[in-house]
Design a protein around this motif. Structure first.
Motif, PDB file in Angstrom:
ATOM      1  N   THR A 258       2.101   0.087  -9.173  1.00 19.24           N
ATOM      2  CA  THR A 258       1.364   1.354  -9.079  1.00 19.24           C
ATOM      3  C   THR A 258       1.581   2.201 -10.325  1.00 19.24           C
ATOM      4  OG1 THR A 258       3.150   2.525  -7.885  1.00 19.24           O
ATOM      5  CG2 THR A 258       1.521   1.345  -6.557  1.00 19.24           C
TER       6      THR A 258
ATOM      7  N   SER B 109      -9.362  10.699  -5.039  1.00 19.86           N
ATOM      8  CA  SER B 109      -8.164  10.781  -5.874  1.00 19.86           C
ATOM      9  C   SER B 109      -7.322   9.510  -5.833  1.00 19.86           C
ATOM     10  CB  SER B 109      -7.321  11.971  -5.405  1.00 19.86           C
ATOM     11  OG  SER B 109      -6.071  11.997  -6.042  1.00 19.86           O
ATOM     12  N   HIS B 110      -7.292   8.836  -4.703  1.00 25.48           N
ATOM     13  CA  HIS B 110      -6.349   7.755  -4.408  1.00 25.48           C
ATOM     14  C   HIS B 110      -6.612   6.509  -5.263  1.00 25.48           C
ATOM     15  CE1 HIS B 110      -3.533   5.776  -1.551  1.00 25.48           C
ATOM     16  NE2 HIS B 110      -4.301   4.724  -1.718  1.00 25.48           N
TER      17      HIS B 110
ATOM     18  N   GLY C 280      -8.699   2.065  -5.697  1.00 26.50           N
ATOM     19  CA  GLY C 280      -9.835   2.968  -5.586  1.00 26.50           C
ATOM     20  C   GLY C 280     -10.947   2.500  -6.507  1.00 26.50           C
TER      21      GLY C 280
ATOM     22  N   PRO D  27      -9.889  10.343  -0.768  1.00 23.14           N
ATOM     23  CA  PRO D  27     -10.697   9.219  -1.261  1.00 23.14           C
ATOM     24  C   PRO D  27     -11.147   9.344  -2.711  1.00 23.14           C
ATOM     25  CG  PRO D  27     -11.942  10.578   0.282  1.00 23.14           C
ATOM     26  CD  PRO D  27     -10.524  11.025   0.376  1.00 23.14           C
TER      27      PRO D  27
ATOM     28  N   GLN E   9      -6.289  15.759  -5.168  1.00 25.76           N
ATOM     29  CA  GLN E   9      -7.745  15.721  -4.990  1.00 25.76           C
ATOM     30  C   GLN E   9      -8.352  17.111  -5.134  1.00 25.76           C
ATOM     31  OE1 GLN E   9     -10.000  12.924  -2.479  1.00 25.76           O
ATOM     32  NE2 GLN E   9     -10.347  14.669  -1.120  1.00 25.76           N
TER      33      GLN E   9
ATOM     34  N   SER F 276      -5.840   6.299   1.448  1.00 24.07           N
ATOM     35  CA  SER F 276      -7.064   6.645   0.726  1.00 24.07           C
ATOM     36  C   SER F 276      -7.995   7.533   1.547  1.00 24.07           C
ATOM     37  CB  SER F 276      -7.795   5.369   0.306  1.00 24.07           C
ATOM     38  OG  SER F 276      -8.070   4.536   1.419  1.00 24.07           O
TER      39      SER F 276
ATOM     40  N   THR G 123      -4.221   3.817  -5.672  1.00 21.25           N
ATOM     41  CA  THR G 123      -3.633   2.725  -4.899  1.00 21.25           C
ATOM     42  C   THR G 123      -2.359   3.290  -4.268  1.00 21.25           C
ATOM     43  OG1 THR G 123      -2.865   0.410  -4.944  1.00 21.25           O
ATOM     44  CG2 THR G 123      -2.267   1.793  -6.825  1.00 21.25           C
TER      45      THR G 123
ATOM     46  N   TYR H  53      -5.892  12.366 -10.148  1.00 27.36           N
ATOM     47  CA  TYR H  53      -5.610  11.148  -9.392  1.00 27.36           C
ATOM     48  C   TYR H  53      -4.271  11.212  -8.651  1.00 27.36           C
ATOM     49  CZ  TYR H  53      -9.425   9.080 -12.109  1.00 27.36           C
ATOM     50  OH  TYR H  53     -10.638   8.796 -12.679  1.00 27.36           O
TER      51      TYR H  53
ATOM     52  N   ASP I 207      -1.801   2.713   3.159  1.00 28.83           N
ATOM     53  CA  ASP I 207      -3.018   3.063   2.435  1.00 28.83           C
ATOM     54  C   ASP I 207      -3.492   4.420   2.944  1.00 28.83           C
ATOM     55  OD1 ASP I 207      -5.520   3.356   1.342  1.00 28.83           O
ATOM     56  OD2 ASP I 207      -6.268   1.392   1.959  1.00 28.83           O
TER      57      ASP I 207
ATOM     58  N   GLN J 241      -1.144  13.927  -2.347  1.00 33.34           N
ATOM     59  CA  GLN J 241      -2.447  13.369  -2.709  1.00 33.34           C
ATOM     60  C   GLN J 241      -3.570  14.358  -2.449  1.00 33.34           C
ATOM     61  OE1 GLN J 241      -2.598   8.979  -1.450  1.00 33.34           O
ATOM     62  NE2 GLN J 241      -0.762   9.787  -0.458  1.00 33.34           N
TER      63      GLN J 241
END
Length: 351
Positions: A134, A241-242, A286, A239, A221, A235, A244, A226, A233, A217
């Motif tokens: 990551t 921003s994510h 993503g 969504p 966003q 996400s 992995t 990011y 997960d 996260q």
């Protein structure tokens, strides 16, 4: 209901297995709510795999504070006849060890610690392998070359992950730095989100975390930058921003341990499985992650899983620039388990 075979038949078959007249009772103790994502959720998915085994019933207690509360919960499970108890947070180690001495027939397994007894093992996963991957993604996606890391407590588990993330980022972007903020909590969504904001305020454009909630996260966003998740997960929570996440898959390990205990072959040990066993992994990328970055990361993942690449291979320097691991030398597990220093490129203290 599982019935025991006659003694003469057991002797004849020489199975060497443990026979349970009733379903084996397996308990799990969680530090945070199970919810629908995060650390305890990942462990609970493993519990569900155990629940599906023949002749096993499970239960759990969530949001158990480390310290005396955890001792009380573990003690209650042992008194109620649980055959196996999994305690899933670092601060449960000493309480579990204490209880294990009073219940020698119960099998105790503690996650992320380092103390054992004849009837108590400890276990973890080489999540640092996924952290490295990551970090590669974050290092490739940053524009400011400043990454943020919202971290729980300055213990070896967390420090090891920060260092692996940093080395992964540096592998694709030597100019990158990783700024660390400590929250001193495993699960506090509001505090974690505020910590993420504080890192965004100093120029970080990718936020990673060692926390149970998606708060960091969400902060990323909201600022249009990011994020890298942890545990599961996440996400769905960010969504846009994510990128992995470093994720857990506890099912294979938990079912293996319970089956060994059922068979009478289990022994106390320190279990530390990695990508090769499927215990750790990374979440799907993503859509914003370019195909060439994805390929580079997946190629490295294959190398790590095959054992042809070791994350902590020297030369590795600490924050002051002093060489801590010589060129070509791979850090021993004992040193990884006692990590108490940051690699060069990390901005922050161990307090």
């Amino acid at each position: 209901m599982r019935k025991c075979l006659p003694l003469f038949l057991l002797a004849f078959l020489a199975l060497g297995s443990t026979c349970f007249a009733e379903d084996m009772k397996v308990g799990f103790v969680y530090v945070s709510p199970v919810g629908d994502a995060g650390y305890s959720y990942a462990h609970d998915q493993g519990r569900l795999a155990v629940e599906a085994m023949d002749g096993v019933t499970t239960s759990f207690v969530e949001s158990v504070a480390e310290g005396q509360d955890s001792e009380r919960v573990i003690m209650n499970m042992a008194r109620k006849g649980y055959d196996v108890i999994f305690a899933t947070s670092y601060g449960y180690m000493d309480p579990m060890l204490k209880v294990s001495k009073d219940f020698p027939k119960v099998k105790f397994l503690h996650c992320s610690g380092y103390k054992n007894a004849e009837n108590m093992a400890n276990y973890f996963g080489r999540i640092y392998q996924a952290r490295y991957l990551t970090g590669m993604v974050a290092g490739a996606m940053t524009k400011s070359n400043v990454l943020g890391y919202v971290a729980a407590f300055p213990i070896p588990e967390v420090i090891r992950g920060i260092n692996a993330f940093t080395l992964g980022a540096q592998a694709v972007n030597p100019d990158v730095q990783v700024r660390v903020v400590w929250t001193k909590t495993w699960y506090d969504p509001a505090t974690e989100k505020e910590a993420g904001k504080s890192l965004l305020d100093v120029g970080c454009d990718v936020i990673a975390q060692h926390q149970d909630s998606p708060g960091p996260q969400e902060a990323a966003q909201e600022r249009g930058v990011y994020s890298v998740g942890y545990n599961t997960d996440m996400s769905a929570f960010a969504p846009k921003s994510h990128l992995t996440a470093a994720i857990w898959n506890w099912g294979p390990f938990y079912t293996e341990m319970v089956q060994q205990i059922k068979d009478g072959t289990w022994k106390s040990d320190f279990y530390w499985y990695g990508l090769d066993k499927g215990i750790v992994d990374i979440a799907p990328f993503g859509e914003m992650v370019p195909a060439d970055v994805q390929k580079t990361v997946l190629d490295k993942k294959a190398e790590i899983a095959a054992g042809t690449y070791q994350v902590f291979t020297g030369p590795i320097k600490d924050q002051s620039g002093a060489e801590k691991v010589a060129a070509g030398t791979v850090m021993a597990d004992a040193d990884l388990l006692g990590f108490n220093w940051f690699v060069q490129g990390v901005v922050g203290t161990l307090e």
